[in-house]
Design a protein around this motif. Structure first.
Motif, short mmCIF file in Angstrom:
data_model
loop_
_atom_site.label_atom_id
_atom_site.label_comp_id
_atom_site.label_asym_id
_atom_site.label_seq_id
_atom_site.Cartn_x
_atom_site.Cartn_y
_atom_site.Cartn_z
N ARG A 16 4.83 26.53 2.52
CA ARG A 16 5.34 25.80 3.69
C ARG A 16 6.74 25.23 3.45
N PHE A 17 7.21 25.29 2.23
CA PHE A 17 8.53 24.74 1.90
C PHE A 17 9.59 25.48 2.70
N ARG A 18 10.36 24.73 3.52
CA ARG A 18 11.35 25.33 4.42
C ARG A 18 12.68 25.63 3.73
N GLU A 19 12.81 25.25 2.47
CA GLU A 19 14.05 25.45 1.72
C GLU A 19 15.22 24.71 2.37
N ASP A 20 14.91 23.54 2.94
CA ASP A 20 15.95 22.70 3.52
C ASP A 20 16.57 21.77 2.47
N ALA A 21 16.09 21.88 1.25
CA ALA A 21 16.61 21.08 0.13
C ALA A 21 16.32 21.83 -1.16
N LYS A 22 16.83 21.30 -2.27
CA LYS A 22 16.53 21.91 -3.55
C LYS A 22 15.03 21.78 -3.84
N LEU A 23 14.53 22.70 -4.65
CA LEU A 23 13.12 22.67 -5.00
C LEU A 23 12.75 21.35 -5.67
N SER A 24 13.62 20.85 -6.56
CA SER A 24 13.35 19.58 -7.23
C SER A 24 13.34 18.42 -6.24
N THR A 25 14.21 18.49 -5.23
CA THR A 25 14.24 17.44 -4.21
C THR A 25 12.95 17.43 -3.39
N TRP A 26 12.48 18.61 -3.02
CA TRP A 26 11.21 18.73 -2.29
C TRP A 26 10.07 18.18 -3.13
N LEU A 27 10.10 18.47 -4.43
CA LEU A 27 9.07 17.97 -5.33
C LEU A 27 9.08 16.45 -5.39
N PHE A 28 10.27 15.85 -5.45
CA PHE A 28 10.37 14.39 -5.45
C PHE A 28 9.90 13.81 -4.11
N ARG A 29 10.13 14.54 -3.03
CA ARG A 29 9.68 14.07 -1.72
C ARG A 29 8.15 13.97 -1.70
N ILE A 30 7.49 14.98 -2.22
CA ILE A 30 6.03 14.97 -2.30
C ILE A 30 5.57 13.85 -3.24
N THR A 31 6.26 13.70 -4.35
CA THR A 31 5.91 12.66 -5.32
C THR A 31 6.03 11.27 -4.70
N LYS A 32 7.12 11.05 -3.98
CA LYS A 32 7.34 9.77 -3.32
C LYS A 32 6.20 9.46 -2.35
N ASN A 33 5.81 10.44 -1.56
CA ASN A 33 4.75 10.23 -0.58
C ASN A 33 3.42 9.90 -1.26
N HIS A 34 3.10 10.60 -2.34
CA HIS A 34 1.86 10.33 -3.06
C HIS A 34 1.87 8.92 -3.66
N CYS A 35 3.00 8.51 -4.20
CA CYS A 35 3.10 7.18 -4.81
C CYS A 35 2.94 6.08 -3.77
N ILE A 36 3.62 6.24 -2.63
CA ILE A 36 3.51 5.24 -1.57
C ILE A 36 2.07 5.15 -1.06
N ASN A 37 1.44 6.30 -0.89
CA ASN A 37 0.05 6.30 -0.43
C ASN A 37 -0.89 5.66 -1.45
N ARG A 38 -0.64 5.91 -2.74
CA ARG A 38 -1.49 5.32 -3.78
C ARG A 38 -1.32 3.80 -3.79
N LEU A 39 -0.10 3.32 -3.63
CA LEU A 39 0.14 1.88 -3.61
C LEU A 39 -0.57 1.23 -2.41
N LYS A 40 -0.55 1.90 -1.27
CA LYS A 40 -1.24 1.37 -0.09
C LYS A 40 -2.75 1.34 -0.34
N TYR A 41 -3.26 2.37 -0.97
CA TYR A 41 -4.69 2.44 -1.26
C TYR A 41 -5.10 1.31 -2.20
N LEU A 42 -4.32 1.10 -3.24
CA LEU A 42 -4.64 0.05 -4.21
C LEU A 42 -4.57 -1.33 -3.56
N LYS A 43 -3.62 -1.49 -2.66
CA LYS A 43 -3.50 -2.78 -1.97
C LYS A 43 -4.71 -3.03 -1.08
N ARG A 44 -5.16 -1.98 -0.37
CA ARG A 44 -6.34 -2.14 0.48
C ARG A 44 -7.58 -2.47 -0.35
N ARG A 45 -7.65 -1.88 -1.52
CA ARG A 45 -8.79 -2.12 -2.40
C ARG A 45 -8.70 -3.47 -3.10
#
Length: 208
Positions: A82-111
Motif C-alpha cells: 500500500r506504500f504510495r512512494e510519496d516519501a522515502k522508504l525510511s520516512t514511511w517506516l518512521f511514520r508507521i513507527t510514530k503512529n504505533h508509539c502514539i497509540n501505545r502511549l494512549k493505551y498505557l494512559k487509559r490503562r
C-alpha cells in the motif's frame, strides 16, 4: 560543460547520495512487494536499531520498545504493497513507527499504567561506537547524562517528545519530519522550539 560554464565532472555530493538512496529504496521495495524473504530481513537489519531507539525515546521503556518494534515490522510487512512512494522508504517506516508509539502511549494512559523508567544515573551505562571502552568515571558521567536527557524527554507531551526525537536525536531534516508528522514546517519548528525550551528548563532543575 554546463550552460553556465561549469564543468560537470561527476555527480558526487549530497544530490548523488540522495539519488543512489532512492534507487536502493526502489530496488528494495520492488523485492519486498514480490515477497522475497531476504528483502524483508534486509529491511529489518537496516532500520531496526533506529526504530528501537526512537521507540525507547517515545515510551521510555525498553521492554515496551522491544514489543513495539515487533509490531511495527509486522505492520510494515502487511502494508508494504500500500506504500504510495510519496516519501522515502525510511520516512514511511518512521511514520508507521510514530503512529504505533502514539497509540501505545494512549493505551498505557487509559490503562493507568506505564513502565516509563525512573531517572537513574546508572541505568544507561553503555558505550557507543567501536574502540576501547572509556574509563569508568567517563562512562558513568556519560550514563548520567543519558539518563538525565531521557528523563527530561519523558516529561514532554508525546507530540513534543516525537519532534525532539526525530530532529535532535535521529537527526532528520525538516522535510522528512514534515512527511512523517504531516504537519506544516512552521508548526514543526515552533513546536520544536517550545519543546527545546521545556527540555532546557527540566535539565536545569537536575543540575547540582
Amino acid at each position: 560543460m554546463s550552460p553556465g560554464g561549469v564543468l560537470e565532472i561527476g555527480q558526487d555530493g549530497p544530490a548523488a547520495d540522495a539519488t543512489a538512496s532512492r534507487r536502493e529504496d526502489a530496488a528494495l521495495l520492488a523485492r519486498l512487494r514480490q515477497g522475497e524473504p531476504e528483502s524483508f530481513e534486509q529491511l529489518v537489519r537496516t532500520h531496526q536499531d533506529r526504530v528501537y531507539d526512537f521507540c525507547v525515546r517515545m515510551v521510555g521503556d525498553r521492554e515496551e520498545a522491544h514489543d513495539l518494534v515487533q509490531e511495527i515490522f509486522v505492520s510494515v510487512h502487511q502494508n508494504v504493497r500500500r506504500f504510495r512512494e510519496d516519501a522515502k522508504l525510511s520516512t514511511w517506516l518512521f511514520r508507521i513507527t510514530k503512529n504505533h508509539c502514539i497509540n501505545r502511549l494512549k493505551y498505557l494512559k487509559r490503562r493507568g499504567r506505564g513502565r516509563s523508567e525512573e531517572y537513574d544515573e546508572t541505568s544507561d551505562l553503555w558505550v557507543d561506537g567501536p574502540g576501547a571502552p572509556p574509563a569508568p568515571d567517563a562512562a558513568l558521567e556519560s550514563a548520567r547524562e543519558r539518563a538525565r536527557v531521557q528523563w527530561a524527554i519523558s516529561q514532554l507531551e508525546p507530540d513534543a517528545r516525537m519532534l525532539v526525537a526525530l530532529r535532535d536525536i535521529e537527526g532528520l531534516s525538516y522535510d522528512e519530519i514534515v512527511d512523517i508528522t504531516e504537519l506544516p514546517e512552521g508548526t514543526v519548528k515552533s513546536r520544536l522550539h517550545r519543546a527545546r525550551e521545556k527540555l532546557a528548563n527540566l535539565l536545569g532543575r537536575l543540575e547540582p
